[in-house]
Scaffold this motif. Sequence first.
Motif, PDB file in Angstrom:
ATOM      1  N   THR A   1     -10.592  10.648  -7.848  1.00 35.29           N
ATOM      2  CA  THR A   1     -10.091   9.867  -6.712  1.00 35.29           C
ATOM      3  C   THR A   1     -11.266   9.138  -6.080  1.00 35.29           C
ATOM      4  O   THR A   1     -12.338   9.714  -5.874  1.00 35.29           O
TER       5      THR A   1
ATOM      6  N   ILE B   1      -9.808  -2.783  -7.720  1.00 35.76           N
ATOM      7  CA  ILE B   1      -9.725  -1.342  -7.427  1.00 35.76           C
ATOM      8  C   ILE B   1     -10.238  -1.088  -6.022  1.00 35.76           C
ATOM      9  O   ILE B   1     -11.234  -1.680  -5.602  1.00 35.76           O
TER      10      ILE B   1
ATOM     11  N   ASP C   1      -7.656   4.938  -4.486  1.00 30.44           N
ATOM     12  CA  ASP C   1      -7.044   4.896  -5.807  1.00 30.44           C
ATOM     13  C   ASP C   1      -7.439   6.124  -6.613  1.00 30.44           C
ATOM     14  O   ASP C   1      -8.563   6.633  -6.498  1.00 30.44           O
ATOM     15  N   LYS C   2      -6.520   6.608  -7.448  1.00 29.11           N
ATOM     16  CA  LYS C   2      -6.805   7.731  -8.333  1.00 29.11           C
ATOM     17  C   LYS C   2      -6.691   7.259  -9.773  1.00 29.11           C
ATOM     18  O   LYS C   2      -5.650   6.734 -10.187  1.00 29.11           O
TER      19      LYS C   2
ATOM     20  N   VAL D   1      -4.385   3.155 -12.753  1.00 29.13           N
ATOM     21  CA  VAL D   1      -4.699   3.722 -11.447  1.00 29.13           C
ATOM     22  C   VAL D   1      -3.421   4.020 -10.675  1.00 29.13           C
ATOM     23  O   VAL D   1      -2.486   3.202 -10.668  1.00 29.13           O
ATOM     24  N   ARG D   2      -3.381   5.212 -10.035  1.00 32.70           N
ATOM     25  CA  ARG D   2      -2.257   5.521  -9.145  1.00 32.70           C
ATOM     26  C   ARG D   2      -2.648   5.109  -7.737  1.00 32.70           C
ATOM     27  O   ARG D   2      -3.661   5.538  -7.198  1.00 32.70           O
ATOM     28  N   ARG D   3      -1.821   4.247  -7.149  1.00 39.30           N
ATOM     29  CA  ARG D   3      -2.045   3.780  -5.775  1.00 39.30           C
ATOM     30  C   ARG D   3      -0.761   4.057  -4.997  1.00 39.30           C
ATOM     31  O   ARG D   3       0.239   3.348  -5.142  1.00 39.30           O
TER      32      ARG D   3
ATOM     33  N   GLU E   1       1.780   2.968 -10.173  1.00 40.82           N
ATOM     34  CA  GLU E   1       0.682   2.922 -11.119  1.00 40.82           C
ATOM     35  C   GLU E   1       0.332   1.461 -11.381  1.00 40.82           C
ATOM     36  O   GLU E   1       1.211   0.656 -11.665  1.00 40.82           O
TER      37      GLU E   1
END
Length: 528
Positions: free
Chosen positions: A287, A302, A306-307, A338-340, A344
């Motif tokens: 993360t 990015i 964000d993860k 990226v998961r936001r 995704e």
Amino acid sequence: MITILAFIFVIGILVFFHELGHFMLAKRSNIRVEKFSLGFGPKLISFVRGETEYLVSALPLGGYVKMYGDGTETHLIVERVWNPKSLLVSGDRITGIKGMDLKNYTNWEKLLYALERDPVQEKEFEVERDGKVYTIPFNHTELREIEAYYEKDYQRGFSAKSITDRFLVIIAGPAMNFIIPFFFMPLVFMFGISVSSYLENPPDITYVKKDSPAQLSGFAAGDRILSINGKDVNNWKDVNIAVHSNPDSVLEFKVKTADKIRTLTLFAEAGPDGTVETGFARPIAATIAEVSEGLPAWSAGIRSGDKIKAIDGVEVTDWNHMSDIITESKGRELDFTVRRGEKEVSFRLAPQMDEIMGRYIVGITPATDKILKKYGFFESIVKGISEAARMTIDITVLFFGFLFKLITGKIALATAGKTVAGPLLIAKVSGDIAQSGISNLLQFTSLISINLALINLLPIPMLDGGHLLYLGIEKIRRKPLSVKTLEITQRIGFSFLILIMAAAVYNDILRMREDIFSQFSRILDLFR
């Protein structure tokens, strides 16, 4: 602006209290103090109270307390002037008399006798006052209206005091630096401070970097570190202190995997900034805490929070795994998933080579879990004093342990040189830490204060430890060193300190190109 203010705060606190220690003990011993200065060089502001001038000078990299009787023995100090019309004033230092050699007279009375019998009744005195030299005409009839002493005989001079009094005056400066954390750390706990939660976790290794010293030494994911060089370690904080205090050294680890205990050796190689990268790591979630503007991740879109879930379709297990993928890319473009929030999002970017760090980067730093330590008034005092004592002991043990290894050759001089930090770095870190909160700044000031005290105690001429060495020699010889010997050794000491400062500034310039705050955050974490 905040960097400048934070730097002034840190340096100002350290210098003021250090010099205040010298000043208070000098006054207690009835030593006449000429100046109390914060900074060196040209004075910016000043005022006089009693017999002492208090000033702030242009170069904020230190300070000094100037006492009478710690200079050239052949100078004369004017203690008192009874004639209000006299051109001499109390505190003047007579450095010469035209037509006469002050060295030929052992005390003021003998010099006065010679002056009164000299056929030339008018004399020109060279007088040092406020850092300037004046030529003052003087008639022999006025000489009986002043009280003066050779500096070596001046009873209110530093050199005329007992060894015990001089010892206390010298040691008071470093002592004040040791005291500062005992005032600041209670405030730190009162205001509240965030610390990395992983430091208190058991030292379980969850990742080993490919081709790293750890992998080559036999470390594997799932190992728990039990001891380093025969000393038990209970958490990651213990591991960090043991590793980073032994750069460029061979370390012996005892690790436990399942029910098997193994002994492994690892060479803790120091990087360009003096820190050690072993190759084994704790679990770090992928993360993102910060994204550096202008670097690939920022340019791609990015952002903080964000993860990272996958790179080129490969699932990212943690931050260390992700870092290896970026390093091994050799700069080719990568697809980041990226998961936001609940979505995704995909980004494409090419890592960039960082010449200083020697690897490819994208310009992101990891988010770490923090624990907020905050207590009530009385509990903060108890915990703060306890923490200050622990911090002082830990840093002192590390400091002298490092010196011992340096002297015995276990740590190379070149490696030690990498660890030296100077004013540029302190200024930069002070500013960055100030933005993260007053508690962090107070803790950082405490850390620097303890280090300053220890450095000042080293037996190097020009430092307090050098003056203590002179006193020890004087005690053994039953007489002080000659002025010539003192001057020569102090020149050597001054040259050595200039060399160290040059190395520190050079290191600072190199480090300024890296993420300094993250480096020093790790160091601060060790003493939280």
